[in-house]
Design a protein around this motif. Structure first.
Motif, mmCIF file in Angstrom:
data_model
loop_
_atom_site.group_PDB
_atom_site.id
_atom_site.type_symbol
_atom_site.label_atom_id
_atom_site.label_comp_id
_atom_site.label_asym_id
_atom_site.label_seq_id
_atom_site.Cartn_x
_atom_site.Cartn_y
_atom_site.Cartn_z
ATOM 1 N N GLN A 1 -5.683 11.135 0.546
ATOM 2 C CA GLN A 1 -5.495 11.805 -0.737
ATOM 3 C C GLN A 1 -5.073 10.824 -1.824
ATOM 4 N N LEU A 2 -4.299 9.832 -1.435
ATOM 5 C CA LEU A 2 -3.819 8.850 -2.398
ATOM 6 C C LEU A 2 -3.801 7.497 -1.710
ATOM 7 N N ASN B 1 0.825 -1.207 0.000
ATOM 8 C CA ASN B 1 0.000 0.000 0.000
ATOM 9 C C ASN B 1 0.859 1.257 0.000
ATOM 10 N N GLN B 2 0.475 2.188 -0.851
ATOM 11 C CA GLN B 2 1.096 3.509 -0.882
ATOM 12 C C GLN B 2 -0.005 4.506 -0.533
ATOM 13 N N LEU B 3 0.118 5.108 0.638
ATOM 14 C CA LEU B 3 -0.949 5.967 1.141
ATOM 15 C C LEU B 3 -0.416 7.344 1.474
ATOM 16 N N VAL B 4 -1.172 8.368 1.090
ATOM 17 C CA VAL B 4 -0.885 9.738 1.481
ATOM 18 C C VAL B 4 -2.152 10.289 2.116
ATOM 19 N N TYR B 5 -1.975 10.866 3.290
ATOM 20 C CA TYR B 5 -3.107 11.418 4.030
ATOM 21 C C TYR B 5 -2.956 12.926 4.107
ATOM 22 N N LYS C 1 -5.966 -1.642 0.262
ATOM 23 C CA LYS C 1 -6.437 -0.272 0.411
ATOM 24 C C LYS C 1 -6.469 0.152 1.876
ATOM 25 N N GLU C 2 -5.974 1.347 2.121
ATOM 26 C CA GLU C 2 -5.921 1.985 3.442
ATOM 27 C C GLU C 2 -5.188 1.160 4.498
#
Length: 145
Positions: A117-118, A105-109, A124-125
């Motif tokens: 945001q991403l 997972n690649q996550l940007v908050y 997911k998440e």
């Protein structure tokens, strides 16, 4: 030229790039510019290899100290990227967002919008709560200093 001197044999050069640009970082593509090289070179290196794991600049301390057989406990947030038992993730933060990347997972908050945001990858998440907890621990540590 340095390679031709007697000092080369016991020298380790640590090369780390800085992220591109400066504040304010363009929030439209927050993963842009987050990948940087970390190169260890010199006669002190026994075998060449490529380590392809997710990590952050904060992991440099534990990685180098561990390779020297030295303790790195005081670097609370640093992990040895060459240790397969270490959790392999990259973490970055800016005033308006944080990001956490793992193979899954690649996550940007976005902290201003209080929203993801991403979110890319197969889980997911998966990094949302971990990323929030890591940021809180960073702030808790900072408050103690």
């Amino acid at each position: 030229q340095y390679k031709e001197t007697p000092l080369w044999k016991n020298t380790l050069f640590v090369l780390v790039a800085d992220h591109q640009g400066a504040y304010p970082h363009p929030i439209e593509n927050p993963l842009d510019g987050q990948t940087i090289p970390f190169i260890l070179i010199g006669g002190a290196i026994k075998d060449s290899c490529i380590i392809d794991t997710y990590a952050s600049q904060i992991d440099i301390a534990a990685t180098l100290l561990s390779q020297l057989g030295l303790p790195h406990d005081e670097f609370t947030f640093s992990k040895d990227i060459m240790n397969p038992a270490s959790p392999h993730f990259g973490y970055f933060t800016r005033p308006s967002f944080f990001g956490m990347v793992t193979p899954e997972n690649q996550l940007v908050y976005n902290l201003d919008a209080n929203a993801v945001q991403l979110d890319e990858g197969t889980a997911k998440e998966a990094n949302l709560e971990k990323g929030k907890a890591f940021l809180q621990k960073l702030y808790d540590d900072l408050a103690k200093r």
